[in-house]
Design a protein around this motif. Structure first.
Motif, mmCIF file in Angstrom:
data_model
loop_
_atom_site.group_PDB
_atom_site.id
_atom_site.type_symbol
_atom_site.label_atom_id
_atom_site.label_comp_id
_atom_site.label_asym_id
_atom_site.label_seq_id
_atom_site.Cartn_x
_atom_site.Cartn_y
_atom_site.Cartn_z
ATOM 1 N N PRO A 57 -16.292 10.999 2.204
ATOM 2 C CA PRO A 57 -16.970 11.685 1.093
ATOM 3 C C PRO A 57 -16.044 12.223 0.013
ATOM 4 O O PRO A 57 -16.472 12.385 -1.131
ATOM 5 C CB PRO A 57 -17.726 12.821 1.790
ATOM 6 N N HIS A 58 -14.793 12.535 0.349
ATOM 7 C CA HIS A 58 -13.888 13.126 -0.637
ATOM 8 C C HIS A 58 -12.731 12.192 -1.005
ATOM 9 O O HIS A 58 -11.686 12.662 -1.471
ATOM 10 C CB HIS A 58 -13.353 14.463 -0.117
ATOM 11 N N LEU A 59 -12.927 10.912 -0.786
ATOM 12 C CA LEU A 59 -11.894 9.932 -1.104
ATOM 13 C C LEU A 59 -11.615 9.930 -2.597
ATOM 14 O O LEU A 59 -12.538 9.900 -3.419
ATOM 15 C CB LEU A 59 -12.349 8.536 -0.651
ATOM 16 N N LYS A 60 -10.318 9.967 -2.952
ATOM 17 C CA LYS A 60 -9.922 9.987 -4.361
ATOM 18 C C LYS A 60 -9.551 8.608 -4.898
ATOM 19 O O LYS A 60 -9.723 8.332 -6.088
ATOM 20 C CB LYS A 60 -8.725 10.925 -4.554
ATOM 21 N N ALA A 61 -8.991 7.753 -4.042
ATOM 22 C CA ALA A 61 -8.563 6.431 -4.486
ATOM 23 C C ALA A 61 -8.381 5.529 -3.276
ATOM 24 O O ALA A 61 -8.165 5.991 -2.144
ATOM 25 C CB ALA A 61 -7.261 6.510 -5.280
ATOM 26 N N ILE A 62 -8.462 4.230 -3.523
ATOM 27 C CA ILE A 62 -8.280 3.204 -2.493
ATOM 28 C C ILE A 62 -7.017 2.419 -2.833
ATOM 29 O O ILE A 62 -6.837 1.965 -3.967
ATOM 30 C CB ILE A 62 -9.490 2.260 -2.442
ATOM 31 N N LEU A 63 -6.138 2.249 -1.843
ATOM 32 C CA LEU A 63 -4.879 1.539 -2.050
ATOM 33 C C LEU A 63 -4.876 0.296 -1.156
ATOM 34 O O LEU A 63 -5.110 0.389 0.051
ATOM 35 C CB LEU A 63 -3.697 2.439 -1.685
ATOM 36 N N SER A 64 -4.617 -0.863 -1.748
ATOM 37 C CA SER A 64 -4.594 -2.110 -0.991
ATOM 38 C C SER A 64 -3.191 -2.371 -0.466
ATOM 39 O O SER A 64 -2.213 -2.323 -1.217
ATOM 40 C CB SER A 64 -5.037 -3.277 -1.873
ATOM 41 N N ILE A 65 -3.091 -2.701 0.814
ATOM 42 C CA ILE A 65 -1.788 -2.999 1.407
ATOM 43 C C ILE A 65 -1.229 -4.308 0.846
ATOM 44 O O ILE A 65 -0.018 -4.499 0.803
ATOM 45 C CB ILE A 65 -1.898 -3.050 2.939
ATOM 46 N N GLY A 66 -2.100 -5.202 0.397
ATOM 47 C CA GLY A 66 -1.663 -6.478 -0.162
ATOM 48 C C GLY A 66 -1.838 -6.531 -1.665
ATOM 49 O O GLY A 66 -2.440 -5.647 -2.284
ATOM 50 N N ALA A 67 -1.315 -7.619 -2.256
ATOM 51 C CA ALA A 67 -1.453 -7.813 -3.698
ATOM 52 C C ALA A 67 -2.879 -8.193 -4.075
ATOM 53 O O ALA A 67 -3.328 -7.942 -5.193
ATOM 54 C CB ALA A 67 -0.484 -8.899 -4.175
ATOM 55 N N GLY A 68 -3.604 -8.811 -3.134
ATOM 56 C CA GLY A 68 -4.985 -9.198 -3.397
ATOM 57 C C GLY A 68 -5.954 -8.080 -3.068
ATOM 58 O O GLY A 68 -5.665 -7.203 -2.241
ATOM 59 N N ILE A 69 -7.118 -8.114 -3.692
ATOM 60 C CA ILE A 69 -8.138 -7.082 -3.448
ATOM 61 C C ILE A 69 -9.454 -7.683 -2.983
ATOM 62 O O ILE A 69 -10.427 -6.956 -2.787
ATOM 63 C CB ILE A 69 -8.390 -6.240 -4.713
ATOM 64 N N ASP A 70 -9.520 -9.002 -2.792
ATOM 65 C CA ASP A 70 -10.781 -9.624 -2.393
ATOM 66 C C ASP A 70 -11.241 -9.139 -1.025
ATOM 67 O O ASP A 70 -12.430 -9.148 -0.722
ATOM 68 C CB ASP A 70 -10.662 -11.147 -2.412
ATOM 69 N N HIS A 71 -10.301 -8.692 -0.173
ATOM 70 C CA HIS A 71 -10.693 -8.141 1.124
ATOM 71 C C HIS A 71 -11.454 -6.838 0.967
ATOM 72 O O HIS A 71 -12.124 -6.389 1.901
ATOM 73 C CB HIS A 71 -9.458 -7.929 2.008
ATOM 74 N N LEU A 72 -11.369 -6.226 -0.209
ATOM 75 C CA LEU A 72 -12.097 -4.997 -0.505
ATOM 76 C C LEU A 72 -13.364 -5.256 -1.315
ATOM 77 O O LEU A 72 -14.427 -4.699 -1.024
ATOM 78 C CB LEU A 72 -11.187 -4.027 -1.272
ATOM 79 N N THR A 73 -13.248 -6.104 -2.326
ATOM 80 C CA THR A 73 -14.386 -6.304 -3.233
ATOM 81 C C THR A 73 -15.541 -7.055 -2.583
ATOM 82 O O THR A 73 -16.658 -7.026 -3.104
ATOM 83 C CB THR A 73 -13.938 -7.047 -4.499
#
Length: 309
Positions: A57-73
């Motif tokens: 609920p209080h997350l400020k930002a998401i950081l991807s361990i890899g260069a790609g973000i498709d695993h998140l989107t």
């Protein structure tokens, strides 16, 4: 403040100490020991469960361990209002450049042919081609692609790059947009894919694209498995339109045992290892991104979700 580290493929025994050193004032927690979700301010993740990030609920930002973000989107519940930062760090960039240069040289110097000759105990020289006569094309000119272009230019290859928007890189011809893609492909004897995965780039390595390359071209895919239409590559290899390929990424990972790529004589298979984050340098990069966000700034690697990278 608390940061949660979640990855099933990276090395938490190396990451956690590195993060605690880089972020001395922050509590670092390791998945699945989340504790109170309301205490998590930042999440440094690779392939988190669907909906998990939305549960903080209080997350400020998401950081991807890899260069790609498709695993998140691909998560339909991704909190898209939050800053999303992809990994930009020297170790990751250097590793990718090493791999691209290694495989470009591998195909340029016809090592597959020499390995075949070794199997058959054939001692025969193959006609050489000078580096400046070998045209290398790099698709994707972000942090990784630009660095690979720079090193390939230094090796005296005839290098060109292609990207969605116009770039200018020393020593390389730069092409941009769909209207300039055919000209770029026509002069690419070795094609390197370093594109981000977006709706526009999904399945871009297909039969139509292969037909626009010079006959006997080589393909190196270090972007995402979804960039490649695998059956189209197999067909192009069968006709000789594509001479050989290096594939580091696949639609299904791990690569299934029945995949024809495992035993194809003109394909090099590696298990998504072209570049891996180095915890010590990556932790410092993520720490700097957090400090920048806390100060209200824009960190390197901040993603524009409208563009997909």
């Amino acid at each position: 403040m608390a940061l949660l580290f979640k990855s099933d493929v990276d090395r938490p025994d190396s990451w956690i100490p590195a993060l605690r050193t880089a972020l001395p004032g922050m509590e670092v927690r390791k998945w699945p020991e989340v504790g109170d979700p309301a205490e998590i301010d930042y999440a440094l993740v690779w392939q988190p469960p669907e909906g998990f990030l939305a549960s903080l609920p209080h997350l400020k930002a998401i950081l991807s361990i890899g260069a790609g973000i498709d695993h998140l989107t691909r998560d339909p519940k991704l909190p898209r209002h939050l800053p999303l930062v992809r990994m930009v760090e020297p170790g990751l960039t250097s590793g990718m450049t090493e791999f691209v240069v290694m495989q470009s040289l591998f195909h340029h110097r016809r090592l597959l042919d020499y390995l075949d000759q070794q199997d058959r105990k054939v001692w025969r020289e193959l006609a050489p081609v000078a580096a400046w006569q070998r045209r290398v094309g790099v698709m994707g000119l972000g942090e990784l692609g630009a660095d690979a272009v720079d090193r390939l230019v230094r090796l005296r290859f005839d290098v060109a790059g292609w990207s969605r928007s116009r770039r200018a890189l020393p020593g390389a011809a730069c092409f941009a947009g769909q209207e300039e893609l055919p000209a770029f492909l026509a002069r690419s004897d070795i094609l390197v894919c370093l594109l981000p995965l977006t709706e526009e780039t999904d399945s871009i390595l297909n039969a139509q694209l292969f037909a626009q390359l010079p006959k006997g071209a080589c393909v190196i895919n270090v972007g995402r498995g979804e960039h490649l239409v695998e059956q189209d590559l197999l067909a192009a290899l069968e006709t000789g339109q594509i001479d050989s390929a290096t594939l580091d990424v696949f639609r299904d990972e791990p690569l299934p045992p029945d995949s024809p790529f495992w035993s194809h004589p003109r394909v090099v298979v590696t298990p998504h290892i072209a570049s891996m984050t180095i915890p010590e340098t990556a932790a410092e990069a993520m720490a700097e991104a957090i400090r920048t966000l806390e100060a209200g700034g824009t960190p390197p690697g901040l993603v524009d979700l409208a563009r997909g990278y």
